[in-house]
Design an enzyme around this catalytic site. Structure first.
Site, mmCIF file in Angstrom:
data_model
loop_
_atom_site.group_PDB
_atom_site.id
_atom_site.type_symbol
_atom_site.label_atom_id
_atom_site.label_comp_id
_atom_site.label_asym_id
_atom_site.label_seq_id
_atom_site.Cartn_x
_atom_site.Cartn_y
_atom_site.Cartn_z
ATOM 1 N N ASP A 6 -3.558 8.505 -3.010
ATOM 2 C CA ASP A 6 -2.733 7.616 -2.208
ATOM 3 C C ASP A 6 -1.528 8.360 -1.623
ATOM 4 O OD1 ASP A 6 -4.171 5.321 -2.348
ATOM 5 O OD2 ASP A 6 -2.939 4.345 -3.874
ATOM 6 N N MET A 36 7.315 -4.021 -1.706
ATOM 7 C CA MET A 36 6.946 -4.139 -0.282
ATOM 8 C C MET A 36 7.674 -5.295 0.390
ATOM 9 S SD MET A 36 2.859 -3.431 -0.798
ATOM 10 C CE MET A 36 2.763 -4.426 -2.310
ATOM 11 N N LYS A 48 -2.479 4.507 2.098
ATOM 12 C CA LYS A 48 -2.378 3.064 2.383
ATOM 13 C C LYS A 48 -0.914 2.690 2.230
ATOM 14 C CE LYS A 48 -5.546 0.149 1.710
ATOM 15 N NZ LYS A 48 -6.147 0.240 3.048
#
Length: 267
Positions: free
Chosen positions: A44, A183, A66
């Site tokens: 990642d 996030m 991602k």
């Protein structure tokens, strides 16, 4: 479960490994051993180069980033790569920032691998939400200030209404919970507005970017000033937002450990 001959794996294997928040010294021994044994690593974006460097010299390293707001490798493609590599006899490690089972899509990947007849091992990592506030010398739970903690995403899947922030704020206030929001920077204005329906405007908030890394920065502010404080500071993703009375302990913690990052305090 019965698998067709085309679904049967060879002698390959697959492990989902949590790389932790970024600092290579926060890897578990089990994670380190898995990385060093892998012949294929699917990595990642949030995994640091220092951690990838532990891979064996002949390992095939595939970066499958991602990240919100950036061009991402489709999840379906990642899952196909994992299955193909295992069937080719590879020792596959899916290397994820933080923990595979906390906003790491690990659950989806386990389901797809098991449906293909492939057994999966999962190795936990320290999640950024824990490492972030710990780096400031403050706990997520406290007998006087927080009876529990909620990890929640601020980024909803397309077509999903996402978190009911009003209901969460009401519960957090009544049950004395710390909210750890992943996030959430891009939606900070909406999150702030919704949380203010159930939490006091003076509720302490910390925003920590690049937790555990040399580039770590943070601000402390109040819920009433969350969005403007983020804008003033220039903090961006990847950041963790922590909301709750435990954050008031950041000031009380005083000096940060040697090597800790510079910090900024918003009124």
């Amino acid at each position: 479960m019965t698998s067709s001959p085309n679904n049967l794996p060879s002698n390959g294997q697959c492990t989902l490994v949590g790389a932790g928040p970024g600092d290579p010294e926060l890897l578990t021994l089990k994670a380190l051993k898995a990385i060093q044994a892998a012949t294929v690593l699917l990595v990642d974006d949030l995994v640091s180069d220092e951690i990838v460097a532990y891979a064996r010299s002949d390992a095939r390293i595939v970066h499958v980033g991602k990240r919100g707001g950036c061009k991402s490798t489709p999840q379906e493609f990642i899952e196909k790569l994992m299955i193909m590599a295992v069937r080719e006899g590879e020792n596959v490690v899916r290397l994820k920032g933080g923990d595979p089972f906390i906003f790491g899509r690990g659950g989806e990947e386990v389901e797809h691998l098991q449906a293909a007849g492939i057994a999966v091992t999962v190795i936990n990592g320290i999640t950024a939400g824990l490492a972030a506030l710990t780096s400031l010398g403050v706990p997520l739970t406290h007998r006087q200030h927080a009876h529990g903690v909620v990890f929640v995403t601020g980024h909803a899947k397309p077509g999903d209404e996402g978190t009911d922030w009003r209901a969460l704020a009401d519960t957090a206030c009544k049950a004395k919970l710390t909210l750890v929001i992943y996030m959430g920077v891009s939606g900070a204005g909406r999150i702030q507005s919704e949380l203010l329906t159930g939490l006091p405007a003076t509720t302490p908030v910390a925003v920590i970017q690049n937790a555990s890394l040399p580039t770590q920065r943070h601000i402390t502010t109040t819920l009433a000033r969350l969005a403007s404080a983020i804008g003033d500071s220039g903090l961006a993703s990847p950041s963790v937002i922590v909301v709750g009375d435990v954050v008031s302990g950041v000031a009380a913690a005083g000096e940060f450990p040697q090597g800790s990052a510079a910090h900024f305090r918003a009124a």
